[in-house]
Design an enzyme around this catalytic site. Structure first.
Site, PDB file in Angstrom:
ATOM      1  N   ASP A 239      22.410   1.690  28.289  1.00 30.25           N
ATOM      2  CA  ASP A 239      21.585   2.366  27.279  1.00 30.25           C
ATOM      3  C   ASP A 239      22.019   3.819  27.152  1.00 30.25           C
ATOM      4  OD1 ASP A 239      19.283   3.575  25.908  1.00 30.25           O
ATOM      5  OD2 ASP A 239      18.230   1.719  26.372  1.00 30.25           O
TER       6      ASP A 239
ATOM      7  N   SER B 269      14.874   6.399  24.721  1.00 33.64           N
ATOM      8  CA  SER B 269      14.262   5.896  25.965  1.00 33.64           C
ATOM      9  C   SER B 269      14.552   6.916  27.054  1.00 33.64           C
ATOM     10  CB  SER B 269      14.856   4.529  26.333  1.00 33.64           C
ATOM     11  OG  SER B 269      16.268   4.605  26.334  1.00 33.64           O
TER      12      SER B 269
ATOM     13  N   ASP C 221      27.151   4.409  25.423  1.00 31.61           N
ATOM     14  CA  ASP C 221      27.024   4.060  24.009  1.00 31.61           C
ATOM     15  C   ASP C 221      27.737   2.729  23.778  1.00 31.61           C
ATOM     16  OD1 ASP C 221      27.307   4.014  21.170  1.00 31.61           O
ATOM     17  OD2 ASP C 221      27.207   6.207  21.128  1.00 31.61           O
TER      18      ASP C 221
ATOM     19  N   ALA D 227      20.492  -2.836  21.835  1.00 35.98           N
ATOM     20  CA  ALA D 227      20.830  -1.452  21.470  1.00 35.98           C
ATOM     21  C   ALA D 227      21.055  -1.314  19.980  1.00 35.98           C
ATOM     22  CB  ALA D 227      22.092  -1.024  22.229  1.00 35.98           C
TER      23      ALA D 227
ATOM     24  N   SER E 150      15.854  -8.916  12.751  1.00 34.68           N
ATOM     25  CA  SER E 150      14.550  -8.429  12.301  1.00 34.68           C
ATOM     26  C   SER E 150      14.105  -9.170  11.040  1.00 34.68           C
ATOM     27  CB  SER E 150      14.693  -6.936  11.996  1.00 34.68           C
ATOM     28  OG  SER E 150      13.647  -6.498  11.184  1.00 34.68           O
TER      29      SER E 150
ATOM     30  N   TYR F 295      18.782  -0.463   7.004  1.00 35.92           N
ATOM     31  CA  TYR F 295      18.538  -1.010   8.351  1.00 35.92           C
ATOM     32  C   TYR F 295      18.636  -2.535   8.306  1.00 35.92           C
ATOM     33  CZ  TYR F 295      15.756  -2.743  12.291  1.00 35.92           C
ATOM     34  OH  TYR F 295      15.323  -3.455  13.379  1.00 35.92           O
TER      35      TYR F 295
ATOM     36  N   LYS G  40      21.362  -5.408  10.008  1.00 40.13           N
ATOM     37  CA  LYS G  40      20.983  -6.578  10.818  1.00 40.13           C
ATOM     38  C   LYS G  40      21.603  -7.840  10.232  1.00 40.13           C
ATOM     39  CE  LYS G  40      18.438  -4.743  14.045  1.00 40.13           C
ATOM     40  NZ  LYS G  40      18.931  -4.745  15.419  1.00 40.13           N
TER      41      LYS G  40
ATOM     42  N   LEU H  72       3.720   1.342  13.412  1.00 37.20           N
ATOM     43  CA  LEU H  72       2.323   1.691  13.195  1.00 37.20           C
ATOM     44  C   LEU H  72       1.571   1.994  14.499  1.00 37.20           C
ATOM     45  CD1 LEU H  72       0.196   1.871  10.997  1.00 37.20           C
ATOM     46  CD2 LEU H  72      -0.136  -0.606  11.166  1.00 37.20           C
TER      47      LEU H  72
ATOM     48  N   ARG I 107       6.146   3.576   0.496  1.00 37.98           N
ATOM     49  CA  ARG I 107       7.436   4.093   0.936  1.00 37.98           C
ATOM     50  C   ARG I 107       8.567   3.231   0.395  1.00 37.98           C
ATOM     51  NH1 ARG I 107       6.610   4.163   7.320  1.00 37.98           N
ATOM     52  NH2 ARG I 107       6.085   2.051   6.746  1.00 37.98           N
TER      53      ARG I 107
ATOM     54  N   GLY J  90      11.702   1.032   0.468  1.00 40.49           N
ATOM     55  CA  GLY J  90      12.213   0.115   1.499  1.00 40.49           C
ATOM     56  C   GLY J  90      11.146  -0.757   2.143  1.00 40.49           C
TER      57      GLY J  90
HETATM   58  N1  LIG Z   1      10.354  -2.710  17.630  1.00 35.58           N
HETATM   59  C1  LIG Z   1      10.420  -3.324  16.488  1.00 35.58           C
HETATM   60  O1  LIG Z   1       9.471  -3.240  15.683  1.00 35.58           O
HETATM   61  C2  LIG Z   1      11.614  -4.174  16.125  1.00 35.58           C
HETATM   62  C3  LIG Z   1      11.485  -5.133  15.104  1.00 35.58           C
HETATM   63  C4  LIG Z   1      12.594  -5.902  14.761  1.00 35.58           C
HETATM   64  C5  LIG Z   1      13.807  -5.700  15.425  1.00 35.58           C
HETATM   65  N2  LIG Z   1      13.902  -4.752  16.379  1.00 35.58           N
HETATM   66  C6  LIG Z   1      15.201  -4.548  17.030  1.00 35.58           C
HETATM   67  O2  LIG Z   1      15.080  -4.743  18.414  1.00 35.58           O
HETATM   68  C7  LIG Z   1      15.943  -3.891  19.144  1.00 35.58           C
HETATM   69  C8  LIG Z   1      15.149  -3.153  20.195  1.00 35.58           C
HETATM   70  O3  LIG Z   1      14.075  -2.475  19.563  1.00 35.58           O
HETATM   71  P1  LIG Z   1      13.077  -1.545  20.360  1.00 35.58           P
HETATM   72  O4  LIG Z   1      11.814  -1.523  19.606  1.00 35.58           O
HETATM   73  O5  LIG Z   1      13.076  -1.885  21.791  1.00 35.58           O
HETATM   74  O6  LIG Z   1      13.796  -0.150  20.120  1.00 35.58           O
HETATM   75  P2  LIG Z   1      14.027   1.053  21.124  1.00 35.58           P
HETATM   76  O7  LIG Z   1      14.510   2.193  20.298  1.00 35.58           O
HETATM   77  O8  LIG Z   1      12.842   1.274  21.987  1.00 35.58           O
HETATM   78  O9  LIG Z   1      15.205   0.486  22.041  1.00 35.58           O
HETATM   79  C9  LIG Z   1      16.558   0.543  21.652  1.00 35.58           C
HETATM   80  C10 LIG Z   1      17.329   1.136  22.814  1.00 35.58           C
HETATM   81  O10 LIG Z   1      18.704   1.169  22.439  1.00 35.58           O
HETATM   82  C11 LIG Z   1      19.228   2.418  22.846  1.00 35.58           C
HETATM   83  N3  LIG Z   1      20.362   2.691  21.943  1.00 35.58           N
HETATM   84  C12 LIG Z   1      20.326   3.006  20.639  1.00 35.58           C
HETATM   85  N4  LIG Z   1      21.567   3.155  20.162  1.00 35.58           N
HETATM   86  C13 LIG Z   1      22.413   2.923  21.204  1.00 35.58           C
HETATM   87  C14 LIG Z   1      23.815   2.923  21.359  1.00 35.58           C
HETATM   88  N5  LIG Z   1      24.623   3.231  20.324  1.00 35.58           N
HETATM   89  N6  LIG Z   1      24.345   2.596  22.549  1.00 35.58           N
HETATM   90  C15 LIG Z   1      23.526   2.301  23.596  1.00 35.58           C
HETATM   91  N7  LIG Z   1      22.198   2.312  23.526  1.00 35.58           N
HETATM   92  C16 LIG Z   1      21.646   2.624  22.344  1.00 35.58           C
HETATM   93  C17 LIG Z   1      18.084   3.412  22.732  1.00 35.58           C
HETATM   94  O11 LIG Z   1      18.252   4.535  23.592  1.00 35.58           O
HETATM   95  C18 LIG Z   1      16.892   2.560  23.139  1.00 35.58           C
HETATM   96  O12 LIG Z   1      16.644   2.649  24.516  1.00 35.58           O
HETATM   97  C19 LIG Z   1      16.595  -2.997  18.102  1.00 35.58           C
HETATM   98  O13 LIG Z   1      17.883  -3.498  17.818  1.00 35.58           O
HETATM   99  C20 LIG Z   1      15.700  -3.114  16.893  1.00 35.58           C
HETATM  100  O14 LIG Z   1      16.400  -2.942  15.686  1.00 35.58           O
HETATM  101  C21 LIG Z   1      12.834  -3.999  16.757  1.00 35.58           C
END
Ligand SMILES: NC(=O)c1ccc[n+]([C@@H]2O[C@H](COP(=O)([O-])OP(=O)(O)OC[C@H]3O[C@@H](n4cnc5c(N)ncnc54)[C@H](O)[C@@H]3O)[C@@H](O)[C@H]2O)c1
Length: 348
Positions: free
Chosen positions: A32, A37, A66, A94, A137, A161, A165, A212, A304, A306
């Site tokens: 990560d 985070s 990364d 990620a 998503s 976004y 995906k 939300l 909004r 999107g």
């Molecule tokens: N939470 C939601 O509502 C939701 C809904 C649909 C899909 N998702 C997808 O689920 C996944 C996780 O979501 P989440 O809510 O836990 O998000 P989050 O932001 O809490 O977790 C994502 C993590 O990825 C890390 N990260 C981001 N870019 C990175 C990179 N380039 N290299 C390494 N680490 C990286 C961030 O530091 C973070 O810890 C995401 O891909 C998100 O698009 C989330």
């Protein structure tokens, strides 16, 4: 049980999933960049393992990196192979997840979400690691006339976004057809919310609150006076958007089941992961208020760009294939989410 790399493993959904895989006997490496985070989460997961008397802390490691950093990712795979414990699968969380930022910064989103994933897949292939579960998503669907969206609903993302995906989904579909023995699970999440029952793991976006729940909690804690609700004339029963909320613990369990199914059946899977129930924003506020005995003032603002009016999952496929369905309801989501928020912000 194998060693799993969990990208984004210290984020909201990733942290719950790391814990669940560890509890189920896997070795886990969380990879990560910590842009949304914090390292503390790694120690919190270790503490939860110790509380359960699970001496698993040696099975859990963290690499700050990364997914676009090919050199570092390759090193992680090579290092583990050289000690005779190769990474056997990846749960890929990620990525960047803000619809609104993706509209203003599309190149950043395509680079992180798509180029980052291509890097990861190339390195996996080079290391003969071909099992992956990917976080997609419900935004891939866009606006639809159907009340419930099944996996065959037309894909029509209406923001960058969602387009990133869908692009990754297409790459994974191509890979699965390449006959190179990939096993791929794509999970299309609806609206994850809530927190671990310990109150230690949960959602705390570092900036740009968009989901939300964290916003509702800020108002409940009186950090903000009111919440803005985007649009009051959507074609729904009360004019506010309808979403499908599911508990983050249920979502983590869907990852474990999907992964274990992939390992025993060579397959390409796409599942919607939701509760199958639509809840309007106003209904959600009311349930949160009733559950947590608080008041959430709100004001309507413009719709909004999107956004879509309604996103609710048809979950028949994942239920029939994996015997998965939600175990926790909106009451539990509101209770655990608020309890996490209070602990994190020292509110008693
Ligand atoms: N939470 C939601 O509502 C939701 C809904 C649909 C899909 N998702 C997808 O689920 C996944 C996780 O979501 P989440 O809510 O836990 O998000 P989050 O932001 O809490 O977790 C994502 C993590 O990825 C890390 N990260 C981001 N870019 C990175 C990179 N380039 N290299 C390494 N680490 C990286 C961030 O530091 C973070 O810890 C995401 O891909 C998100 O698009 C989330």
């Amino acid at each position: 049980m194998g060693k799993i790399l969990i990208t984004g493993g210290l984020g909201y959904i990733g942290s719950h999933t790391c814990l669940l895989f560890l509890e189920n006997g896997y070795e886990v490496i969380a990879y990560d960049l910590l842009i949304n985070s914090e390292l503390k989460t790694f120690y919190k997961i270790q503490a939860l393992l110790r509380e359960k008397n699970l001496d698993l802390t040696k099975k859990f490691s963290f690499v700050k990196g990364d997914i676009r950093n090919k050199k570092l990712l390759s090193e992680v795979f090579h290092r583990n192979k050289s000690i005779g414990k190769p990474i056997t699968g990846v749960i890929h969380f990620a990525g960047l997840k803000s619809v609104q930022i993706s509209i203003n910064e599309p190149l950043l989103y395509w680079d992180c979400n798509v180029n980052g994933t291509i890097n990861l897949l190339e390195i996996m292939e080079n290391n003969n690691c071909k099992n992956i579960v990917f976080s997609s998503s419900a935004t891939v669907y866009g606006e639809s006339k159907n009340n419930l969206l099944d996996e065959h609903t037309e894909l029509n993302p209406c923001n960058p976004y969602g387009s990133t995906k869908l692009a990754v989904e297409n790459i994974l579909k191509n890979l699965s057809k390449s006959k190179k023995n990939w096993r791929i699970g794509i999970l299309r999440y609806f609206n994850p919310a809530g927190a671990h029952p310990s109150g230690i793991l949960g959602e705390f976006p570092k900036s740009n609150l968009e989901n939300l729940f964290p916003k509702i909690c800020d108002v409940a804690a009186k950090k903000k006076d009111k919440i803005f609700l985007y649009g009051k004339n959507w074609p729904t029963k009360d004019g506010t958007c309808i979403r499908d909320y599911l508990h983050v613990m249920d979502l983590s369990e869907a990852h474990l089941l999907t992964y274990e199914h992939l390992i025993t059946n060579k397959e390409f899977l796409i599942f919607n992961v939701g509760s199958g129930k639509g809840t309007s924003v106003l209904e959600l506020l009311k349930i949160f208020e009733d559950t947590n005995k608080c008041n959430i003032p709100f004001e309507f603002a413009d719709e909004r760009e999107g956004d879509v009016s309604r996103l609710v999952a048809d979950t028949k496929l994942i239920t029939s294939k994996l015997n998965w369905s939600i175990k926790r309801d909106l009451f539990e989501i509101c209770k655990s989410g608020w309890s996490f928020y209070k602990k994190k912000n020292n509110i008693f």
